[in-house]
Design a protein around this motif. Sequence first.
Motif, PDB file in Angstrom:
ATOM      1  N   PRO A 155       0.837  -1.334  -0.009  1.00  0.00           N
ATOM      2  CA  PRO A 155       0.033   0.125  -0.094  1.00  0.00           C
ATOM      3  C   PRO A 155       0.959   1.218   0.236  1.00  0.00           C
ATOM      4  O   PRO A 155       2.007   1.067   0.031  1.00  0.00           O
ATOM      5  CB  PRO A 155      -0.841  -0.179   1.467  1.00  0.00           C
ATOM      6  N   LEU A 156       0.231   2.463  -0.126  1.00  0.00           N
ATOM      7  CA  LEU A 156       0.943   3.766  -0.159  1.00  0.00           C
ATOM      8  C   LEU A 156       0.629   4.264   1.197  1.00  0.00           C
ATOM      9  O   LEU A 156      -0.663   4.714   1.277  1.00  0.00           O
ATOM     10  CB  LEU A 156       0.659   4.690  -1.161  1.00  0.00           C
ATOM     11  N   ARG A 157       1.416   4.457   2.082  1.00  0.00           N
ATOM     12  CA  ARG A 157       0.991   4.887   3.416  1.00  0.00           C
ATOM     13  C   ARG A 157       1.854   6.231   4.030  1.00  0.00           C
ATOM     14  O   ARG A 157       1.754   7.005   4.684  1.00  0.00           O
ATOM     15  CB  ARG A 157       1.449   4.039   4.568  1.00  0.00           C
ATOM     16  N   ASP A 158       3.288   6.356   3.515  1.00  0.00           N
ATOM     17  CA  ASP A 158       4.086   7.405   4.007  1.00  0.00           C
ATOM     18  C   ASP A 158       4.544   8.063   3.042  1.00  0.00           C
ATOM     19  O   ASP A 158       4.982   7.649   1.910  1.00  0.00           O
ATOM     20  CB  ASP A 158       5.215   6.174   4.428  1.00  0.00           C
ATOM     21  N   LEU A 159       4.536   9.690   3.144  1.00  0.00           N
ATOM     22  CA  LEU A 159       4.929  10.339   2.004  1.00  0.00           C
ATOM     23  C   LEU A 159       5.992  11.091   2.684  1.00  0.00           C
ATOM     24  O   LEU A 159       5.920  11.769   3.607  1.00  0.00           O
ATOM     25  CB  LEU A 159       4.042  11.234   1.466  1.00  0.00           C
ATOM     26  N   ARG A 160       7.227  11.038   2.062  1.00  0.00           N
ATOM     27  CA  ARG A 160       8.296  12.257   2.606  1.00  0.00           C
ATOM     28  C   ARG A 160       8.579  13.483   1.474  1.00  0.00           C
ATOM     29  O   ARG A 160       8.589  13.008   0.293  1.00  0.00           O
ATOM     30  CB  ARG A 160       9.703  11.298   2.647  1.00  0.00           C
ATOM     31  N   ILE A 161       8.520  14.340   2.237  1.00  0.00           N
ATOM     32  CA  ILE A 161       8.557  15.625   1.338  1.00  0.00           C
ATOM     33  C   ILE A 161       9.905  16.361   1.400  1.00  0.00           C
ATOM     34  O   ILE A 161      10.039  16.942   2.554  1.00  0.00           O
ATOM     35  CB  ILE A 161       7.261  16.497   1.435  1.00  0.00           C
ATOM     36  N   SER A 162      10.430  16.536   0.383  1.00  0.00           N
ATOM     37  CA  SER A 162      11.798  17.193   0.666  1.00  0.00           C
ATOM     38  C   SER A 162      11.401  18.613   0.492  1.00  0.00           C
ATOM     39  O   SER A 162      10.776  19.038  -0.699  1.00  0.00           O
ATOM     40  CB  SER A 162      13.006  16.966  -0.511  1.00  0.00           C
ATOM     41  N   VAL A 163      11.728  19.701   1.178  1.00  0.00           N
ATOM     42  CA  VAL A 163      11.333  21.047   1.107  1.00  0.00           C
ATOM     43  C   VAL A 163      12.498  21.917   0.670  1.00  0.00           C
ATOM     44  O   VAL A 163      12.287  23.132   0.366  1.00  0.00           O
ATOM     45  CB  VAL A 163      10.521  21.584   2.280  1.00  0.00           C
TER      46      VAL A 163
ATOM     47  N   PHE B 221      -2.320  12.727  -2.180  1.00  0.00           N
ATOM     48  CA  PHE B 221      -1.631  11.449  -1.525  1.00  0.00           C
ATOM     49  C   PHE B 221      -2.387  10.776  -0.606  1.00  0.00           C
ATOM     50  O   PHE B 221      -2.767   9.608  -0.204  1.00  0.00           O
ATOM     51  CB  PHE B 221      -0.174  11.668  -1.276  1.00  0.00           C
ATOM     52  N   VAL B 222      -2.849  11.919   0.579  1.00  0.00           N
ATOM     53  CA  VAL B 222      -3.556  11.307   1.689  1.00  0.00           C
ATOM     54  C   VAL B 222      -5.121  10.576   1.172  1.00  0.00           C
ATOM     55  O   VAL B 222      -5.295   9.447   1.799  1.00  0.00           O
ATOM     56  CB  VAL B 222      -3.886  12.464   2.384  1.00  0.00           C
ATOM     57  N   SER B 223      -5.708  11.264   0.112  1.00  0.00           N
ATOM     58  CA  SER B 223      -6.824  10.401  -0.302  1.00  0.00           C
ATOM     59  C   SER B 223      -6.380   9.085  -1.030  1.00  0.00           C
ATOM     60  O   SER B 223      -7.346   8.280  -1.180  1.00  0.00           O
ATOM     61  CB  SER B 223      -7.589  11.390  -1.658  1.00  0.00           C
TER      62      SER B 223
ATOM     63  N   VAL C 173      -2.203   7.842   2.072  1.00  0.00           N
ATOM     64  CA  VAL C 173      -1.117   8.002   3.052  1.00  0.00           C
ATOM     65  C   VAL C 173      -1.601   8.766   4.382  1.00  0.00           C
ATOM     66  O   VAL C 173      -2.626   9.234   4.222  1.00  0.00           O
ATOM     67  CB  VAL C 173      -0.339   9.299   2.275  1.00  0.00           C
ATOM     68  N   HIS C 174      -0.991   8.136   5.245  1.00  0.00           N
ATOM     69  CA  HIS C 174      -1.198   8.891   6.564  1.00  0.00           C
ATOM     70  C   HIS C 174      -0.150   9.473   7.637  1.00  0.00           C
ATOM     71  O   HIS C 174      -0.623   9.782   8.645  1.00  0.00           O
ATOM     72  CB  HIS C 174      -2.382   7.826   7.545  1.00  0.00           C
ATOM     73  N   LYS C 175       0.862   9.137   6.850  1.00  0.00           N
ATOM     74  CA  LYS C 175       2.177   9.785   7.657  1.00  0.00           C
ATOM     75  C   LYS C 175       2.890  10.894   6.431  1.00  0.00           C
ATOM     76  O   LYS C 175       3.143  10.477   5.677  1.00  0.00           O
ATOM     77  CB  LYS C 175       2.925   8.764   8.244  1.00  0.00           C
TER      78      LYS C 175
ATOM     79  N   ASP D 280       8.066  -4.608   2.739  1.00  0.00           N
ATOM     80  CA  ASP D 280       6.746  -3.946   3.329  1.00  0.00           C
ATOM     81  C   ASP D 280       7.015  -2.608   3.172  1.00  0.00           C
ATOM     82  O   ASP D 280       6.389  -1.729   3.801  1.00  0.00           O
ATOM     83  CB  ASP D 280       6.832  -4.081   5.017  1.00  0.00           C
ATOM     84  N   CYS D 281       7.823  -2.118   1.980  1.00  0.00           N
ATOM     85  CA  CYS D 281       7.927  -0.461   1.985  1.00  0.00           C
ATOM     86  C   CYS D 281       6.892   0.198   1.477  1.00  0.00           C
ATOM     87  O   CYS D 281       6.468  -0.184   0.256  1.00  0.00           O
ATOM     88  CB  CYS D 281       9.247  -0.488   1.219  1.00  0.00           C
ATOM     89  N   ASN D 282       6.279   1.211   2.124  1.00  0.00           N
ATOM     90  CA  ASN D 282       5.035   1.772   1.806  1.00  0.00           C
ATOM     91  C   ASN D 282       5.236   3.232   1.553  1.00  0.00           C
ATOM     92  O   ASN D 282       4.388   4.070   1.687  1.00  0.00           O
ATOM     93  CB  ASN D 282       4.028   1.335   2.866  1.00  0.00           C
ATOM     94  N   ARG D 283       6.744   3.537   1.211  1.00  0.00           N
ATOM     95  CA  ARG D 283       7.115   5.022   0.972  1.00  0.00           C
ATOM     96  C   ARG D 283       7.232   5.477  -0.182  1.00  0.00           C
ATOM     97  O   ARG D 283       7.742   4.825  -0.883  1.00  0.00           O
ATOM     98  CB  ARG D 283       8.286   5.132   1.960  1.00  0.00           C
ATOM     99  N   ALA D 284       6.649   6.942  -0.462  1.00  0.00           N
ATOM    100  CA  ALA D 284       6.928   7.627  -1.549  1.00  0.00           C
ATOM    101  C   ALA D 284       7.407   8.826  -1.180  1.00  0.00           C
ATOM    102  O   ALA D 284       7.265   9.444   0.022  1.00  0.00           O
ATOM    103  CB  ALA D 284       5.580   7.945  -2.192  1.00  0.00           C
ATOM    104  N   ARG D 285       8.344   9.224  -2.100  1.00  0.00           N
ATOM    105  CA  ARG D 285       9.237  10.350  -1.768  1.00  0.00           C
ATOM    106  C   ARG D 285       9.134  11.688  -2.901  1.00  0.00           C
ATOM    107  O   ARG D 285       8.903  11.428  -4.250  1.00  0.00           O
ATOM    108  CB  ARG D 285      10.585  10.013  -1.834  1.00  0.00           C
TER     109      ARG D 285
END
Length: 371
Positions: free
Chosen positions: A38-46, A88-90, A93-95, A294-299
């Motif tokens: 699944p897609l759960r975790d979004l890392r955003i580089s600012v 992404f949340v829709s 993503v919850h983190k 189990d990697c559910n992270r997008a960047r």
Amino acid sequence: MVDKVIPLADLRYASAVPIIPATLNAPTGLLSDRLARPLRDLRISVTDRCNFRCSYCMPKEVFDKRYDFLPQSSLLSFEEITRLARLFVSHGVHKIRLTGGEPLLRKGLDGLIRMLSELRTPEGHAVDLTLTTNGSLLAKKAQALRDAGLQRITVSLDGLDDAIFRRMNDVDFPVADVLEGIAEAARVGLGPIKVNMVVKRGTNDSEILPMAAHFRNTPVILRFIEYMDVGATNGWRMDEVLPSAEVIARINAVHPLEALDANDRGETAQRWRYRDGAGEIGVISSVTQAFCRDCNRARLSTEGKLFLCLFANQGHDLRTLLRGDCDDEQIAGAIGLIWNGRDDRYSELRSGLAAGPESGARRVEMHYIGG
Ligand code: SAM
Ligand code: SF4
Ligand code: SF4
């Protein structure tokens, strides 16, 4: 006629403009990739900028005065970041973790945090909002971050010995200022604080026990990270990786440990606790024990490219969709299609690869997509 000028920086990593699917289905929060992740975790580089020059991330010889950081016009605005984050949340993503470069260098970051803290999951919950920082500006900014709605914080700290720490950040930054930042973050309620220590054999492995001793009997969760072969500039060598098993053995010999269950599927750290009740530590074994299954992270990079793996060499250019005339439904559809096609699992494949995922292609740098 004047040709359109494309800034050089925009071309630094290969990227494709995403395809908009012909049929647009509303996001269900149940997106799944080709390996059923699944897609759960979004890392955003600012930001791609940093005031440190850690040799394992932004070695001074490469990231010097001549280095071409992204121009302001390339960066996603806070409105653009929030719009994408909402989509992404829709999708489930919850983190959300803000990162960089050094995220606290981005002007007005508390404004972005305020906007992101208003997002709600399809079930109506607030998003778990956190940030990773080198701690250099934390003492000054912790209160404003907390007031804006940041819930937790992770601080990177590679040792307590001032000389070792100054050498690792390579800008002569004193350890006392980071410790002051951690104390201030705790005071304003940004806990439980996690402290990340990248361990390089022969450089700072002498700091494992002092760090463990320092954070025992505090609410801080110290996590040891294996030195990774991210990017193409840090001159990574396997003999400088100190396996997590060795970290645990060294600590266990002095302060006996027992393993804990994971909090969440997809959690990167293996958890341990001191048998005498002095608290918890973690190890992140991205080299010796791959956790791709189990990697559910997008960047999301600073300029709006979506990367599906820390070791990817190609991003998906969402900024072009944002700045074109795409509506939310179309962008959400494109994100769905990208995630459905994902089959990345670099760490699991690493040992069988000679020169990275695709020889010849340039791997993305850590400061550009964040950790
Ligand atoms: N500047 C912030 C910081 O240092 O916390 C946020 C960005 S930094 C890229 C995020 C995390 O990646 C940090 O904890 C850093 O130690 C880690 N990191 C960077 N390069 C690494 C490498 N080669 N191996 C393992 N971890 C790395
Ligand atoms: Fe900067 Fe963080 Fe990279 Fe160190 S690890 S150079 S603090 S972005
Ligand atoms: Fe996820 Fe890629 Fe890391 Fe595997 S190597 S855990 S797929 S980011």
